[in-house]
Write an enzyme that holds these catalytic residues in place. Structure first.
Site, PDB file in Angstrom:
ATOM      1  N   THR A   1      50.365  25.106  21.538  1.00 48.26           N
ATOM      2  CA  THR A   1      49.770  23.940  20.875  1.00 48.26           C
ATOM      3  C   THR A   1      49.672  22.872  21.954  1.00 48.26           C
ATOM      4  O   THR A   1      50.552  22.808  22.840  1.00 48.26           O
ATOM      5  CB  THR A   1      50.614  23.424  19.679  1.00 48.26           C
ATOM      6  OG1 THR A   1      51.855  22.919  20.170  1.00 48.26           O
ATOM      7  CG2 THR A   1      50.882  24.504  18.644  1.00 48.26           C
ATOM      8  N   HIS A   2      48.638  22.083  21.932  1.00 50.13           N
ATOM      9  CA  HIS A   2      48.357  21.110  23.005  1.00 50.13           C
ATOM     10  C   HIS A   2      48.293  21.798  24.376  1.00 50.13           C
ATOM     11  O   HIS A   2      48.559  21.163  25.396  1.00 50.13           O
ATOM     12  CB  HIS A   2      49.421  20.004  23.052  1.00 50.13           C
ATOM     13  CG  HIS A   2      49.647  19.327  21.743  1.00 50.13           C
ATOM     14  ND1 HIS A   2      48.859  18.304  21.281  1.00 50.13           N
ATOM     15  CD2 HIS A   2      50.581  19.570  20.772  1.00 50.13           C
ATOM     16  CE1 HIS A   2      49.297  17.915  20.076  1.00 50.13           C
ATOM     17  NE2 HIS A   2      50.326  18.681  19.746  1.00 50.13           N
TER      18      HIS A   2
ATOM     19  N   SER B   1       0.399  28.106  13.553  1.00 50.34           N
ATOM     20  CA  SER B   1       1.757  28.678  13.568  1.00 50.34           C
ATOM     21  C   SER B   1       1.707  30.177  13.855  1.00 50.34           C
ATOM     22  O   SER B   1       2.666  30.891  13.604  1.00 50.34           O
ATOM     23  CB  SER B   1       2.450  28.420  12.223  1.00 50.34           C
ATOM     24  OG  SER B   1       1.786  29.080  11.157  1.00 50.34           O
TER      25      SER B   1
ATOM     26  N   SER C   1      29.703  37.064  42.769  1.00 51.69           N
ATOM     27  CA  SER C   1      29.180  35.886  43.452  1.00 51.69           C
ATOM     28  C   SER C   1      28.267  36.310  44.590  1.00 51.69           C
ATOM     29  O   SER C   1      28.417  37.395  45.149  1.00 51.69           O
ATOM     30  CB  SER C   1      30.349  35.066  43.989  1.00 51.69           C
ATOM     31  OG  SER C   1      29.956  34.287  45.091  1.00 51.69           O
TER      32      SER C   1
ATOM     33  N   ASN D   1      33.566  37.138  37.691  1.00 51.32           N
ATOM     34  CA  ASN D   1      33.350  35.978  36.814  1.00 51.32           C
ATOM     35  C   ASN D   1      33.123  36.399  35.363  1.00 51.32           C
ATOM     36  O   ASN D   1      32.277  37.259  35.099  1.00 51.32           O
ATOM     37  CB  ASN D   1      32.132  35.183  37.281  1.00 51.32           C
ATOM     38  CG  ASN D   1      32.351  34.543  38.636  1.00 51.32           C
ATOM     39  OD1 ASN D   1      33.481  34.171  38.987  1.00 51.32           O
ATOM     40  ND2 ASN D   1      31.286  34.426  39.411  1.00 51.32           N
TER      41      ASN D   1
ATOM     42  N   ASN E   1       1.442  27.893   0.207  1.00 52.60           N
ATOM     43  CA  ASN E   1       2.740  27.217   0.107  1.00 52.60           C
ATOM     44  C   ASN E   1       3.821  28.103  -0.505  1.00 52.60           C
ATOM     45  O   ASN E   1       4.956  28.120  -0.033  1.00 52.60           O
ATOM     46  CB  ASN E   1       2.596  25.921  -0.692  1.00 52.60           C
ATOM     47  CG  ASN E   1       1.650  24.958  -0.004  1.00 52.60           C
ATOM     48  OD1 ASN E   1       1.302  25.156   1.162  1.00 52.60           O
ATOM     49  ND2 ASN E   1       1.224  23.912  -0.702  1.00 52.60           N
TER      50      ASN E   1
ATOM     51  N   LYS F   1      10.313  27.391  10.824  1.00 46.77           N
ATOM     52  CA  LYS F   1      10.370  28.790  11.241  1.00 46.77           C
ATOM     53  C   LYS F   1      10.851  28.959  12.674  1.00 46.77           C
ATOM     54  O   LYS F   1      11.774  29.737  12.942  1.00 46.77           O
ATOM     55  CB  LYS F   1       8.972  29.422  11.093  1.00 46.77           C
ATOM     56  CG  LYS F   1       8.654  29.847   9.687  1.00 46.77           C
ATOM     57  CD  LYS F   1       7.238  30.375   9.574  1.00 46.77           C
ATOM     58  CE  LYS F   1       6.246  29.235   9.514  1.00 46.77           C
ATOM     59  NZ  LYS F   1       4.855  29.686   9.400  1.00 46.77           N
TER      60      LYS F   1
ATOM     61  N   TYR G   1       4.898  20.603  -0.596  1.00 48.54           N
ATOM     62  CA  TYR G   1       4.734  21.105   0.770  1.00 48.54           C
ATOM     63  C   TYR G   1       4.163  20.035   1.683  1.00 48.54           C
ATOM     64  O   TYR G   1       3.218  19.328   1.322  1.00 48.54           O
ATOM     65  CB  TYR G   1       3.817  22.337   0.803  1.00 48.54           C
ATOM     66  CG  TYR G   1       3.627  22.853   2.229  1.00 48.54           C
ATOM     67  CD1 TYR G   1       4.554  23.704   2.796  1.00 48.54           C
ATOM     68  CD2 TYR G   1       2.552  22.418   3.005  1.00 48.54           C
ATOM     69  CE1 TYR G   1       4.420  24.136   4.108  1.00 48.54           C
ATOM     70  CE2 TYR G   1       2.407  22.852   4.318  1.00 48.54           C
ATOM     71  CZ  TYR G   1       3.343  23.708   4.862  1.00 48.54           C
ATOM     72  OH  TYR G   1       3.215  24.128   6.161  1.00 48.54           O
TER      73      TYR G   1
ATOM     74  N   GLU H   1      31.120  32.739  29.203  1.00 53.72           N
ATOM     75  CA  GLU H   1      30.763  31.323  29.411  1.00 53.72           C
ATOM     76  C   GLU H   1      29.383  31.029  28.822  1.00 53.72           C
ATOM     77  O   GLU H   1      29.170  30.014  28.160  1.00 53.72           O
ATOM     78  CB  GLU H   1      30.773  30.984  30.910  1.00 53.72           C
ATOM     79  CG  GLU H   1      32.168  30.956  31.497  1.00 53.72           C
ATOM     80  CD  GLU H   1      32.174  30.809  33.026  1.00 53.72           C
ATOM     81  OE1 GLU H   1      33.103  30.171  33.532  1.00 53.72           O
ATOM     82  OE2 GLU H   1      31.266  31.335  33.690  1.00 53.72           O
TER      83      GLU H   1
ATOM     84  N   GLN I   1       6.448  23.548   8.427  1.00 57.36           N
ATOM     85  CA  GLN I   1       6.020  24.670   9.273  1.00 57.36           C
ATOM     86  C   GLN I   1       6.969  24.846  10.462  1.00 57.36           C
ATOM     87  O   GLN I   1       7.207  25.958  10.917  1.00 57.36           O
ATOM     88  CB  GLN I   1       4.589  24.409   9.776  1.00 57.36           C
ATOM     89  CG  GLN I   1       4.072  25.459  10.745  1.00 57.36           C
ATOM     90  CD  GLN I   1       2.561  25.342  10.957  1.00 57.36           C
ATOM     91  OE1 GLN I   1       1.794  25.567  10.052  1.00 57.36           O
ATOM     92  NE2 GLN I   1       2.156  24.997  12.156  1.00 57.36           N
TER      93      GLN I   1
ATOM     94  N   LYS J   1      34.922  37.766  43.830  1.00 61.51           N
ATOM     95  CA  LYS J   1      34.770  37.190  42.499  1.00 61.51           C
ATOM     96  C   LYS J   1      34.523  38.203  41.389  1.00 61.51           C
ATOM     97  O   LYS J   1      33.739  39.118  41.546  1.00 61.51           O
ATOM     98  CB  LYS J   1      33.608  36.195  42.493  1.00 61.51           C
ATOM     99  CG  LYS J   1      33.954  34.894  43.152  1.00 61.51           C
ATOM    100  CD  LYS J   1      34.901  34.081  42.282  1.00 61.51           C
ATOM    101  CE  LYS J   1      34.369  32.677  42.201  1.00 61.51           C
ATOM    102  NZ  LYS J   1      34.427  32.167  40.870  1.00 61.51           N
TER     103      LYS J   1
HETATM  104  N1  ARG Z   1       1.302  27.757   8.318  1.00 57.34           N
HETATM  105  C1  ARG Z   1       1.927  27.112   7.228  1.00 57.34           C
HETATM  106  C2  ARG Z   1       3.437  27.090   7.416  1.00 57.34           C
HETATM  107  O1  ARG Z   1       3.904  27.811   8.215  1.00 57.34           O
HETATM  108  C3  ARG Z   1       1.622  27.804   5.955  1.00 57.34           C
HETATM  109  C4  ARG Z   1       1.525  26.909   4.768  1.00 57.34           C
HETATM  110  C5  ARG Z   1       0.396  26.018   4.961  1.00 57.34           C
HETATM  111  N2  ARG Z   1       0.078  25.288   3.790  1.00 57.34           N
HETATM  112  C6  ARG Z   1      -0.813  24.285   3.799  1.00 57.34           C
HETATM  113  N3  ARG Z   1      -1.032  23.717   2.695  1.00 57.34           N
HETATM  114  N4  ARG Z   1      -1.387  23.873   4.896  1.00 57.34           N
HETATM  115  O2  ARG Z   1       4.140  26.350   6.804  1.00 57.34           O
END
Ligand code: ARG
Length: 502
Positions: free
Chosen positions: A162-163, A29, A284, A292, A117, A332, A324, A297, A329, A290
């Site tokens: 409305t509508h 990660s 454009s 735009n 964790n 995030k 956990y 949008e 993971q 144009k």
């Molecule tokens: N990289 C993990 C996460 O983002 C951290 C926690 C990992 N814990 C574990 N027991 N492998 O969630």
């Protein structure tokens, strides 16, 4: 893959082999963790200061640890940190780097009494609370822009729909003020969310606490959390506050998309009610004429991202067992994406609203003689001519048809038209003067008669803008207080770390 720590990676002592390259890249990660890099250093700094105060890390070792952590922070700030997939995450990278620098006797103490964790969830909350404050600020800036433009246009008459059909006469001020109110509710949601995010999971351990004599109150104070996220199982397992953040983002984006829809329709040549500043428009490649409103949008399109993020998070966390699991993971990536998306969309909308041209003459064009005055006519007859509302309504509808058949407008009606209709429909003799008809069919006067609380009557809109403006200012003060409390806590943490490592 070679690791800078003596033998293999930090956490694989039980395993004979490293991840193969593909699995390492799949599992890591580190990319999404870059956003919590400094938070992780703050988290570890607070944890280790607490361990020292508890008599667990001796002074000499603490000095080495804090200096190493500060060195990593400085290297990070200089942009010199790159972390490869040989690290599972930023936590492993930082602990490995500290151990590499100061040895395993001292460096090996930094993770005493905690787990990745509780560590990761602490880091995410440290970052998220700041993101929530930033999104709050962007929301309040948009509220401000809407309220300012609403004040400018409190008297600019326009049709309300409305509508998609002409409904009643209102003002651009009332319209813009309605969207300021909507966003102010989003801001209140953010303020409540903040309270749930800013609680400290650190010290919950892997899931069931620790036998090390830690002090969770102290890390709560050192990191500027408002409270402890108590139950160790809940603290490490739960991501409901992340889902809540995504849901506030999704609601906010949905709100922006409706404002966007109006701005887009009103930017058409047919309406011409508003015109975006050039800075928010594109042109454009082939059609030289144009202009735009593509920025708006795009913003509306990005609502899809926000809804997708919410569904992703809800789905990731659906049915995962307590404790956990690596599924978490993935939280995030999705969370960061939707926070960034919402933030930029709020900023773009605030700029577009603040700078767009609003054209009162175009707004007024369909107002005079509009059939939207039919409600007013019915209510006036009910008020002043002694008829029940349903009788007045049917007479007004009759008069609308009569007027259409004449190719005329309601303000051209004569008293005898009204009396004839009342006579024909209800065999009633009503007394109606030309002044009464004029009063009912003049848009400006009729707006003055809109006495109900919260109506678009200019005085009422100005009252709401005053009161809701004051509430927005109050929200901003609270936001500033929260920001400075966080800043004070972190400054204090860094000063304490500096003192202890000197
Ligand atoms: N990289 C993990 C996460 O983002 C951290 C926690 C990992 N814990 C574990 N027991 N492998 O969630």
């Amino acid at each position: 893959m070679a690791k800078p720590v003596t033998q293999g990676s930090l956490f694989r002592s039980r395993l004979a082999k490293e991840f193969d390259d593909k699995t390492a890249a799949f599992h890591t990660s580190v990319n999404e963790d870059l956003r919590i890099f400094e938070d992780d250093i703050n988290c570890t700094t607070a944890h280790d200061i607490m361990l020292h105060e508890q008599g667990i890390i001796p002074t000499k070792e603490l000095k080495l640890i804090l200096s190493a952590l500060e060195g990593i922070r400085q290297k990070w700030r200089r942009g010199e940190v790159t972390i490869g997939a040989e690290y599972e995450d930023v936590h492993e990278y930082i602990e490995t780097t500290v151990i590499k620098q100061i040895g395993i006797e001292a460096g090996g103490m930094i993770h005493t009494g905690r787990s990745r964790n509780d560590q990761v969830v602490t880091d995410i909350k440290l970052r998220l609370r700041e993101d929530v404050l930033n999104i709050s600020e962007a929301t309040l800036n948009l509220v401000d822009a809407l309220q300012r433009r609403a004040t400018e246009h409190a008297e600019s008459l326009m049709i309300l729909y409305t509508h998609g059909q002409h409904a009643q006469i209102g003002t651009m001020g009332a319209y813009l003020s309605s969207h300021a109110d909507i966003l102010l509710r989003d801001q209140r949601r953010l303020a409540e969310l903040y309270a749930r995010v800013n609680t400290n999971p650190l010290g919950a351990g892997p899931v069931g606490g620790t036998s090390i004599n830690i002090n969770r109150k102290r890390t709560t104070e050192l990191l500027g959390f408002d409270a402890i996220h108590e139950n160790s199982i809940d603290a490490t397992s739960s991501r409901d506050w992340a889902m809540e953040a995504a849901s506030v983002c999704a609601i906010t984006m949905g709100d922006l998309s409706r404002l966007a829809a109006d701005i887009l329709e009103w930017s058409t040549v047919e309406f011409g009610y508003v015109e975006l500043a050039d800075e928010y428009a594109s042109s454009s490649s082939i059609m030289p004429q144009k202009k735009n409103p593509s920025t708006i949008e795009l913003l509306r399109g990005k609502t899809g991202e926000a809804y997708g993020a919410l569904v992703e998070l809800l789905t990731m966390e659906k049915g995962v067992p307590t404790g956990y699991v690596q599924d978490l993971q993935e939280t995030k990536l999705t969370l960061w994406r939707t926070l960034d998306n919402t933030q930029i969309c709020l900023e773009i909308m605030a700029g577009a609203v603040a700078t767009m041209k609003i054209k009162p003459e175009r707004l007024a064009r369909p107002v005079q003689g509009n059939f939207a005055m039919a409600v007013e006519l019915a209510e006036t007859l009910a008020n002043d001519a002694g008829l029940s509302f349903r009788e007045s309504y049917k007479i007004a509808a009759d008069l609308v048809n009569l007027t259409i058949s004449r190719g005329s407008t309601l303000d051209k009606l004569k008293p005898e038209d009204v009396t004839a209709s009342a006579e024909r429909l209800y065999k009633k003799k009503v007394k109606v003067t030309q002044a009464l008809i004029d009063k009912a069919t003049d848009p400006k006067k009729s707006l003055q008669r809109r006495v109900s609380l919260g109506s678009p009557r200019p005085e009422e809109v100005k009252r709401m803008l005053r009161e809701h403006g004051a509430e927005a200012a109050e929200q901003r003060t609270k936001l500033d207080e929260r920001r400075s409390r966080l800043q004070t806590a972190l400054d204090k943490l860094h000063a304490t770390a500096a003192r202890l490592s000197a």
